[in-house]
Write a protein that holds these residues in place. Structure first.
Motif, PDB file in Angstrom:
ATOM      1  N   MET A  25      51.493   3.986  46.348  1.00  0.00           N
ATOM      2  CA  MET A  25      52.034   4.612  45.129  1.00  0.00           C
ATOM      3  C   MET A  25      51.785   6.109  45.160  1.00  0.00           C
ATOM      4  SD  MET A  25      51.162   1.933  42.101  1.00  0.00           S
ATOM      5  CE  MET A  25      51.872   0.282  42.088  1.00  0.00           C
ATOM      6  N   GLY A  26      52.874   6.856  45.150  1.00  0.00           N
ATOM      7  CA  GLY A  26      52.753   8.310  45.190  1.00  0.00           C
ATOM      8  C   GLY A  26      52.492   8.922  43.828  1.00  0.00           C
ATOM      9  N   CYS A  27      53.052   8.314  42.775  1.00  0.00           N
ATOM     10  CA  CYS A  27      52.923   8.943  41.456  1.00  0.00           C
ATOM     11  C   CYS A  27      52.387   7.986  40.390  1.00  0.00           C
ATOM     12  CB  CYS A  27      54.271   9.523  41.022  1.00  0.00           C
ATOM     13  SG  CYS A  27      55.523   8.275  40.612  1.00  0.00           S
ATOM     14  N   GLY A  28      52.722   6.714  40.471  1.00  0.00           N
ATOM     15  CA  GLY A  28      52.275   5.744  39.461  1.00  0.00           C
ATOM     16  C   GLY A  28      53.071   5.800  38.177  1.00  0.00           C
ATOM     17  N   GLY A  54      56.791   6.115  38.136  1.00  0.00           N
ATOM     18  CA  GLY A  54      58.213   5.794  38.256  1.00  0.00           C
ATOM     19  C   GLY A  54      59.059   6.906  38.849  1.00  0.00           C
ATOM     20  N   GLY A  55      58.444   7.987  39.308  1.00  0.00           N
ATOM     21  CA  GLY A  55      59.234   9.136  39.751  1.00  0.00           C
ATOM     22  C   GLY A  55      59.541   9.218  41.230  1.00  0.00           C
ATOM     23  N   CYS A  56      58.774   8.553  42.095  1.00  0.00           N
ATOM     24  CA  CYS A  56      58.896   8.827  43.536  1.00  0.00           C
ATOM     25  C   CYS A  56      59.512   7.680  44.339  1.00  0.00           C
ATOM     26  CB  CYS A  56      57.541   9.179  44.121  1.00  0.00           C
ATOM     27  SG  CYS A  56      56.404   7.780  44.252  1.00  0.00           S
ATOM     28  N   TYR A  57      59.598   6.497  43.806  1.00  0.00           N
ATOM     29  CA  TYR A  57      60.184   5.317  44.469  1.00  0.00           C
ATOM     30  C   TYR A  57      59.442   4.912  45.753  1.00  0.00           C
ATOM     31  CZ  TYR A  57      64.064   5.353  41.199  1.00  0.00           C
ATOM     32  OH  TYR A  57      64.813   5.279  40.055  1.00  0.00           O
ATOM     33  N   CYS A  62      57.069   2.818  45.799  1.00  0.00           N
ATOM     34  CA  CYS A  62      56.372   1.563  45.528  1.00  0.00           C
ATOM     35  C   CYS A  62      57.319   0.387  45.314  1.00  0.00           C
ATOM     36  CB  CYS A  62      55.522   1.733  44.281  1.00  0.00           C
ATOM     37  SG  CYS A  62      56.530   2.065  42.825  1.00  0.00           S
ATOM     38  N   CYS A  86      55.157   0.285  40.137  1.00  0.00           N
ATOM     39  CA  CYS A  86      54.204   1.004  39.267  1.00  0.00           C
ATOM     40  C   CYS A  86      54.587   0.885  37.803  1.00  0.00           C
ATOM     41  CB  CYS A  86      54.095   2.475  39.665  1.00  0.00           C
ATOM     42  SG  CYS A  86      55.625   3.407  39.472  1.00  0.00           S
TER      43      CYS A  86
HETATM   44  S1  FES Z   1      54.527   5.183  42.547  1.00  0.00           S
HETATM   45 FE1  FES Z   1      56.092   6.664  42.239  1.00  0.00          FE
HETATM   46  S2  FES Z   1      57.744   5.431  41.561  1.00  0.00           S
HETATM   47 FE2  FES Z   1      56.137   4.010  41.734  1.00  0.00          FE
END
Ligand code: FES
Ligand SMILES: Cc1cc2nc3c(=O)[nH]c(=O)nc-3n(C[C@H](O)[C@H](O)[C@H](O)COP(=O)(O)OP(=O)(O)OC[C@H]3O[C@@H](n4cnc5c(N)ncnc54)[C@H](O)[C@@H]3O)c2cc1C
Length: 270
Positions: free
Chosen positions: A229-232, A234-237, A239, A256
Motif C-alpha cells: 500500500m503506497g497511500c492507504g 485510495g489514491g495510488c492503486y 493495492c 485500502c
Molecule cells: S494504497 Fe493507494 S490506493 Fe490503496
C-alpha cells in the motif's frame, strides 16, 4: 474520518529477534478504530523509506479510567520500515494516519467466530476477539507459525475465553503442519445447522487455502488481505485485488478502501 498524528512512542517491547509490540500515544485514533482497521506509519524522519507502511491496529490501549489512550502495533521486521519500528525508542514520534479501511463485520450469538491467523496475521485478532467475546460470541483462534517461539499472546486470548488451536511447521507446539488442516477437520465435523463466521489474516497462500476450505464447507469467510500500500487512502492503486463481479466477469477493488477485509468467496484467487 482518519486523522494524522505525530504519535509518541510509549513503549517498545521485543517479543523475539524480529517481532515487537510498539505502543503509540494516539487517543483520537484509538477511540475510533474498529477491529480489522489499520494505520499508515512513517517510522523514519528522512526520505528513506519515503512512503508510509500499513499496520493493523493490534491493541487499543486504555488509561486507568478505561478511556482509549493509544494503540499498539504487532510488527515483524522484514525491511527498512519494520526495522525502524523494531528499533524505535520511547518518546520519539512516529507519523500515524488512521484508522483506515473497512473493519470486520462482527457476528452475534448463536453464530461462533473462528479466527485463522498465520504468523504476524495475528495482529487484527486481539481487538476482534475482545469484540466477539464482549457480545458473548464463542470464539476460537486457529493460529499457525513456523515454531513455538513465534506463537505470541496465547495467554491474552486464553484470558478472554478464546479456544486455541495451534500448529507449528516444526511441531514444537500444537499440531505439526499448516493451520488450514485442523480448520478443515473442525469444519467437516461441525453440524450444518451451527452458524459460524470465519475471519482470516496471514500470508496470501494461507488466505487462499482458507478461502477454498471455507467455500468447500459452504461457510462465510472474511479475509484481511495484505497488499503493498503506497497511500492507504485510495489514491495510488498499488493495492488492487481482483474480485468476481455479479455479472460473471471481474473487476479490481482498492483493498485500502474497499478492504482490507473482503469476502473470501468474491476474491479471484490465483
Ligand atoms: S494504497 Fe493507494 S490506493 Fe490503496
Ligand atoms: C492492511 C495491512 C495490514 C498490515 N498489518 C501488519 C501488521 O500488523 N504487522 C506487520 O508486521 N506487518 C503488517 N503488514 C505488512 C507491512 O505493511 C509490511 O511488512 C511493511 O510494509 C514492510 O515494510 P518495510 O519497509 O519494513 O519492508 P519493505 O522493504 O517495504 O518490504 C520488504 C519485502 O516485503 C515485501 N512486502 C512489503 N509489504 C508487503 C505486503 N503487504 N505483502 C507482501 N509483501 C510485502 C516487499 O515487496 C519486499 O520484498 C500489513 C500490511 C497491510 C496491507
Amino acid at each position: 474520518m482518519p486523522i494524522d498524528v505525530a504519535a509518541r512512542v510509549i513503549a517498545n517491547r521485543p517479543l523475539s529477534s524480529d517481532y515487537n509490540v510498539l505502543a503509540l500515544d494516539a487517543p483520537a485514533i484509538a477511540r475510533d478504530a474498529a477491529p480489522g482497521q489499520f494505520v499508515m506509519l512513517k517510522p523514519g524522519a528522512g526520505h528513506d523509506p519515503l512512503l508510509r507502511r500499513p499496520f493493523s491496529v493490534f491493541e487499543i490501549l486504555r488509561d486507568a479510567g478505561g478511556t482509549p489512550s493509544g494503540i499498539s502495533i504487532l510488527s515483524k521486521h522484514i525491511g527498512p520500515s519494520t526495522g525502524l519500528i523494531y528499533g524505535a525508542r520511547v518518546d520519539q514520534t512516529i507519523d500515524c494516519l488512521g484508522p483506515l479501511g473497512r473493519p470486520f463485520t462482527i457476528v452475534d450469538p448463536p453464530a461462533e467466530g473462528w479466527m485463522i491467523a498465520g504468523g504476524v496475521g495475528l495482529a487484527p485478532f486481539a481487538t476482534l476477539a475482545q469484540s466477539l467475546r464482549a457480545r458473548g460470541v464463542t470464539a476460537t483462534l486457529f493460529y499457525g507459525a513456523r515454531r513455538a517461539a513465534e506463537l505470541f499472546y496465547l495467554d491474552f486470548f486464553r484470558a478472554l475465553g478464546v479456544e486455541l488451536v495451534l500448529t507449528t511447521e516444526d511441531g514444537s507446539l500444537g499440531e505439526r503442519g499448516r493451520i488450514v488442516a485442523p480448520l478443515d477437520r473442525r469444519l467437516a465435523s461441525l453440524d450444518r445447522a451451527s452458524p459460524v463466521m470465519l475471519y482470516a489474516c496471514g500470508p496470501e497462500g494461507m488466505l487462499a487455502a482458507t478461502a477454498k476450505t471455507a467455500m468447500k464447507h459452504g461457510r462465510a469467510c472474511q479475509v484481511s488481505v495484505e497488499r503493498i500500500m503506497g497511500c492507504g487512502l485510495g489514491g495510488c492503486y498499488s493495492c488492487v485485488v481482483p474480485m468476481r463481479s455479479d455479472t460473471g466477469g471481474f473487476h479490481h477493488v482498492r483493498s485500502c478502501i474497499s478492504g482490507p477485509v473482503l469476502a473470501a468467496d468474491r476474491i479471484m484467487w490465483e
